[in-house]
Design a protein around this motif. Structure first.
Motif, short mmCIF file in Angstrom:
data_model
loop_
_atom_site.label_atom_id
_atom_site.label_comp_id
_atom_site.label_asym_id
_atom_site.label_seq_id
_atom_site.Cartn_x
_atom_site.Cartn_y
_atom_site.Cartn_z
N PRO A 15 -10.93 2.53 -17.41
CA PRO A 15 -9.47 2.40 -17.30
C PRO A 15 -8.77 3.59 -17.94
N SER A 16 -9.29 4.79 -17.70
CA SER A 16 -8.73 5.96 -18.39
C SER A 16 -7.61 6.60 -17.59
N ALA A 17 -7.53 6.27 -16.33
CA ALA A 17 -6.45 6.85 -15.53
C ALA A 17 -6.06 5.81 -14.50
N ASN A 18 -5.04 6.09 -13.73
CA ASN A 18 -4.67 5.14 -12.69
C ASN A 18 -5.74 5.12 -11.61
N PHE A 19 -5.90 3.98 -11.02
CA PHE A 19 -6.91 3.88 -9.97
C PHE A 19 -6.39 4.54 -8.70
N HIS A 20 -7.31 5.21 -7.99
CA HIS A 20 -6.89 5.86 -6.75
C HIS A 20 -7.69 5.31 -5.58
N ILE A 21 -7.45 5.90 -4.41
CA ILE A 21 -8.03 5.36 -3.18
C ILE A 21 -9.57 5.43 -3.20
N GLY A 22 -10.14 6.37 -3.98
CA GLY A 22 -11.60 6.47 -4.11
C GLY A 22 -12.17 5.23 -4.81
N HIS A 23 -11.46 4.73 -5.82
CA HIS A 23 -11.91 3.50 -6.48
C HIS A 23 -11.80 2.31 -5.52
N CYS A 24 -10.74 2.36 -4.71
CA CYS A 24 -10.54 1.27 -3.74
C CYS A 24 -11.70 1.24 -2.74
N TYR A 25 -12.21 2.43 -2.42
CA TYR A 25 -13.30 2.56 -1.45
C TYR A 25 -14.51 1.70 -1.86
N THR A 26 -15.01 1.94 -3.08
CA THR A 26 -16.18 1.18 -3.57
C THR A 26 -15.90 -0.32 -3.52
N THR A 27 -14.73 -0.70 -3.96
CA THR A 27 -14.44 -2.12 -4.14
C THR A 27 -14.23 -2.82 -2.80
N VAL A 28 -13.54 -2.15 -1.88
CA VAL A 28 -13.31 -2.77 -0.56
C VAL A 28 -14.65 -2.95 0.17
N ILE A 29 -15.53 -1.98 0.04
CA ILE A 29 -16.83 -2.10 0.70
C ILE A 29 -17.62 -3.27 0.13
N ALA A 30 -17.66 -3.35 -1.19
CA ALA A 30 -18.40 -4.45 -1.82
C ALA A 30 -17.77 -5.78 -1.40
N ASP A 31 -16.46 -5.82 -1.33
CA ASP A 31 -15.76 -7.04 -0.95
C ASP A 31 -16.13 -7.46 0.48
N ALA A 32 -16.15 -6.48 1.39
CA ALA A 32 -16.47 -6.81 2.79
C ALA A 32 -17.91 -7.33 2.90
N ILE A 33 -18.82 -6.71 2.15
CA ILE A 33 -20.21 -7.18 2.21
C ILE A 33 -20.31 -8.60 1.65
N ALA A 34 -19.64 -8.81 0.51
CA ALA A 34 -19.68 -10.15 -0.12
C ALA A 34 -19.09 -11.20 0.83
N ARG A 35 -17.96 -10.87 1.44
CA ARG A 35 -17.33 -11.83 2.36
C ARG A 35 -18.20 -12.09 3.58
N PHE A 36 -18.87 -11.04 4.05
CA PHE A 36 -19.73 -11.23 5.22
C PHE A 36 -20.88 -12.19 4.89
N LYS A 37 -21.46 -12.00 3.70
CA LYS A 37 -22.56 -12.88 3.28
C LYS A 37 -22.05 -14.31 3.14
N LYS A 38 -20.83 -14.46 2.61
CA LYS A 38 -20.26 -15.81 2.48
C LYS A 38 -20.10 -16.44 3.86
N LEU A 39 -19.60 -15.64 4.79
CA LEU A 39 -19.40 -16.12 6.16
C LEU A 39 -20.73 -16.60 6.75
N GLN A 40 -21.81 -15.89 6.40
CA GLN A 40 -23.13 -16.26 6.94
C GLN A 40 -23.71 -17.48 6.22
N GLY A 41 -23.01 -17.95 5.18
CA GLY A 41 -23.46 -19.15 4.50
C GLY A 41 -24.22 -18.92 3.21
#
Ligand code: MSP
Length: 513
Positions: A15-41
C-alpha cells in the motif's frame, strides 16, 4: 457428493502508492478464474490482501506525519473500495498487520529457528545512512545511493538467515518432476537456469535498522524481513498454526498463486523452500503473468501516465474495463493498456457484437410476436450449424480456463455472438416475416434467443453486469450453468422484459474532433 476445492490467491499488494490499472489486472484475472470455478460447482476460496510492513511504508508515514498503521489503513480502505467497484468477489482480504497473521509469522519464525533452518549471522551490504537502506553493487547509480545520490558505506549488521541453500537440490528435483508447477514454461526455465542452478545463498530474514515489521519473539531488536512475512499470508489466512485451522486443512495446498513476472522468483524459490522446511505440501501451480505497459513503458505515478482506475470505470463501465483486461493481453505476456484500444474493443466487441445482437433480436421479437417467445423446431443446415457451435462452446471454454487461456475462453464465448450475427444474415428474418407461415420465423428467433441465453450464462464470471442484464431482458429463469449443456431450455410463451441497448457505441475523441 463433496464439492471439489479450489484455492486461488493474488499477491498481497504494497500500500505504498495508489493502485493503478496494472494492479487491477492481476486481481480481475484471479477474480474471473475464481468465479468460473464457482460456476462449475467448485468450493472456492479466493484470497487477496495487502503487504504492509517495511521501511518504505514507515518513511512515507513519517513524511505524512501519521503512524504507519494510520497510513496503511487509509490506503487499504481505498483499495477495498476499488475492488468493490471492479466487482472483485474475494473470500478473504488479509492484511499483514492483522493480529492472527502476526502471530502465525512469529510461530513460523520460531519453529524454523528451533529446528535449525534459521540461524543468526551477519548481513554485509552497502548502506546509505540517511536513507537507512541497504543496496547491492548493481543497484548503485554512479557508485552512489540510487535514492538520494549520497555516499554508501560497507557495513555489517546482525541478522537472522534462512538456510535456503540447503533446499537447492530438492527444489530443482521438484520443479523438474512437476512441469505444471511453474507456468508459463519460459519462466520455469529462467528460474532453474538463471537463479537456482548457479547456486542459492542463504536468505536474510530479519532487520534491526527499522521497526515497522513483525518482531522476532525471542530477539526483540529484530523484525521479520519481507518474504517470510509476506509469503506466509497464503497459509496464515487459512489459520495455519492457529487454534482453528479448519480452512487450512480444507484448502491447503493452493491450486494457483497468480503473480506478476517480477515476483515469480520469490514464489518459486523462497516459498517452496519455506514450505519444505515447514514440512508442508507445495502449491500446485504458480503462474507468472506479464505486465501491462503504457506507451511501451512502465505504468508510473511519477510519469503521470495513468488515471485512477475508478475514472476509467466511471467513464466506460466496469464490464468494459474487465473485458479489456481479460481479453486484450495473452495471459503470460506483456500487454498494452491504452484508452484508444479500450474504446476500439468496446465498440467492436461489446457494442457491435453483443449489444447490437441482443437489441436487434429483442426488437424483432417485439415487432413480430409482441415480445412473446415461441418456438417451432425446424432444422435447417443453418440451424444445425449454429446449434452445434453453441453447444460445443461450454467444453471449449472449460478447456481454455483449465489452461488459463483467458482471452481465448472469452473469444470462444464471443464466437457464439458472432455466429448469431451471421445467422441473422443467413436467415434474413425480415424476409421470413413477410411470409404467411410464421413457423420458420419463430424458429429463427428462438434459436437466436437461446444462443444468446447460453452465451450470457457463460459470460457470468467475466462480465457479471452484462450477463445479468441480458438474462433479465430475456425474462428467463433458466440461468444456471447446468442449463447450457442442452439446446432448447429457454422457456416459451413468456414475454420478454423491457430492454434497451446494453452498450452504446463510444465516439472516439479524434472522431469527434
Ligand atoms: N507485496 C509484493 C507481493 C507479495 S506476495 C507474497 C508486491 N506487491 S506490489 O504491490 O508491488 O505488486 C502486486 C502485484 O501487482 C504483482 O504481482 C505485480 O506484478 C502486479 N503489478 C504491478 N504493476 C503491474 C503492471 N503494470 N502490470 C501487471 N501487473 C502489475 O509485489
Amino acid at each position: 457428493m463433496e464439492k471439489k476445492k479450489y484455492y486461488i490467491t493474488t499477491p498481497i499488494y504494497y500500500p505504498s502508492a495508489n493502485f493503478h490499472i496494472g494492479h487491477c489486472y492481476t486481481t480481475v484475472i484471479a477474480d474471473a478464474i475464481a468465479r468460473f470455478k464457482k460456476l462449475q460447482g467448485y468450493d472456492v476460496f479466493f484470497l487477496t490482501g495487502s503487504d504492509e510492513h517495511g521501511l518504505k511504508i514507515q518513511k512515507k508515514a513519517e513524511d505524512a506525519g501519521v503512524t504507519p498503521k494510520e497510513y496503511v489503513d487509509k490506503i487499504i480502505s481505498d483499495a477495498k473500495d476499488l475492488w468493490k467497484q471492479l466487482d472483485i468477489e474475494y473470500d478473504k482480504f488479509i492484511r499483514t498487520t492483522d493480529d492472527y497473521h502476526v502471530e502465525t509469522v512469529q510461530k513460523i519464525f520460531k519453529k524454523l529457528y528451533d529446528q535449525g533452518d534459521i540461524y543468526k549471522g551477519e548481513y554485509k551490504g552497502l548502506y546509505c545512512t540517511p536513507c537507512e537502506s541497504f543496496w547491492t553493487e548493481s543497484q548503485l547509480v554512479d557508485g552512489k545511493c540510487p535514492d538520494c545520490g549520497r555516499e554508501v558505506n560497507m557495513v555489517s549488521e546482525e541478522a537472522y538467515f534462512f538456510r535456503l541453500s540447503k533446499y537447492q537440490d530438492r527444489l530443482v528435483d521438484y520443479i523438474e518432476s512437476h512441469p505444471e508447477f511453474i507456468q508459463p514454461v519460459s519462466r520455469k526455465n529462467e528460474m532453474i537456469n538463471n537463479f537456482i542452478k548457479p547456486g542459492l545463498e542463504d536468505l536474510c530474514v530479519s532487520r534491526t535498522t527499522f521497526d515497522w515489521g513483525i518482531p522476532v519473539t525471542f530477539d526483540s531488536k529484530h523484525v521479520v524481513y519481507v518474504w517470510i512475512d509476506a509469503l506466509s499470508n497464503y497459509i496464515s489466512a487459512l489459520g495455519y498454526l492457529s487454534e482453528d485451522d479448519s480452512l487450512f486443512k480444507k484448502f491447503w495446498p493452493a491450486d494457483l498463486h497468480i503473480v506478476g513476472k517480477e515476483i515469480v522468483r520469490f514464489h518459486t524459490i523462497i516459498w517452496p523452500a519455506l514450505l519444505m522446511a515447514l514440512d508442508l505440501p507445495l502449491p500446485k501451480q504458480i503462474f507468472g503473468h506479464g505486465w501491462l505497459v503504457i506507451n511501451g513503458g512502465k505504468i508510473s505515478k511519477s510519469l503521470g501516465n495513468y488515471r485512477d482506475p475508478r475514472e476509467y470505470i466511471k467513464e466506460y463501465g466496469v464490464d468494459a474495463i474487465r473485458y479489456y483486461l481479460l481479453r486484450e493481453v495473452p495471459f503470460g505476456s506483456d500487454g498494452t493498456f491504452s484508452e484508444d484500444l479500450l474504446v476500439t474493443r468496446y465498440n467492436t466487441d461489446l457494442a457491435n457484437t453483443v449489444g447490437n445482437l441482443v437489441n436487434r433480436t429483442l426488437s424483432m421479437l417485439n415487432k413480430y410476436f409482441d415480445g412473446v417467445i415461441e418456438n417451432s423446431p425446424i432444422e435447417t443446415d443453418y440451424d444445425r450449424d449454429l446449434i452445434s457451435l453453441v453447444i460445443s462452446t461450454k467444453d471449449k471454454v472449460e478447456n481454455y480456463m483449465d489452461n488459463l487461456q483467458i482471452p481465448e475462453a472469452l473469444d470462444a464465448i464471443f464466437e457464439i455472438f458472432r455466429r448469431c450475427n451471421k445467422y441473422i444474415d443467413e436467415t434474413t428474418p425480415w424476409v421470413l416475416a413477410k411470409e404467411e407461415d410464421k413457423e420458420p420465423l419463430k424458429n429463427v428467433l428462438y434459436n437466436l434467443l437461446e444462443s444468446i441465453r447460453i452465451g450470457a450464462i457463460l459470460l457470468k464470471p467475466f462480465l457479471m453486469n452484462t450477463s445479468k442484464e441480458i438474462l433479465r431482458q430475456l425474462n428467463t429463469d433458466m440461468t444456471d450453468y447446468e442449463t447450457i449443456s442442452e439446446f432448447g431450455q429457454l422457456e416459451v410463451s413468456k414475454k420478454i422484459n423491457d430492454f434497451k441497448p446494453i452498450f452504446m457505441r463510444i465516439e472516439k475523441k479524434d472522431e469527434q474532433e
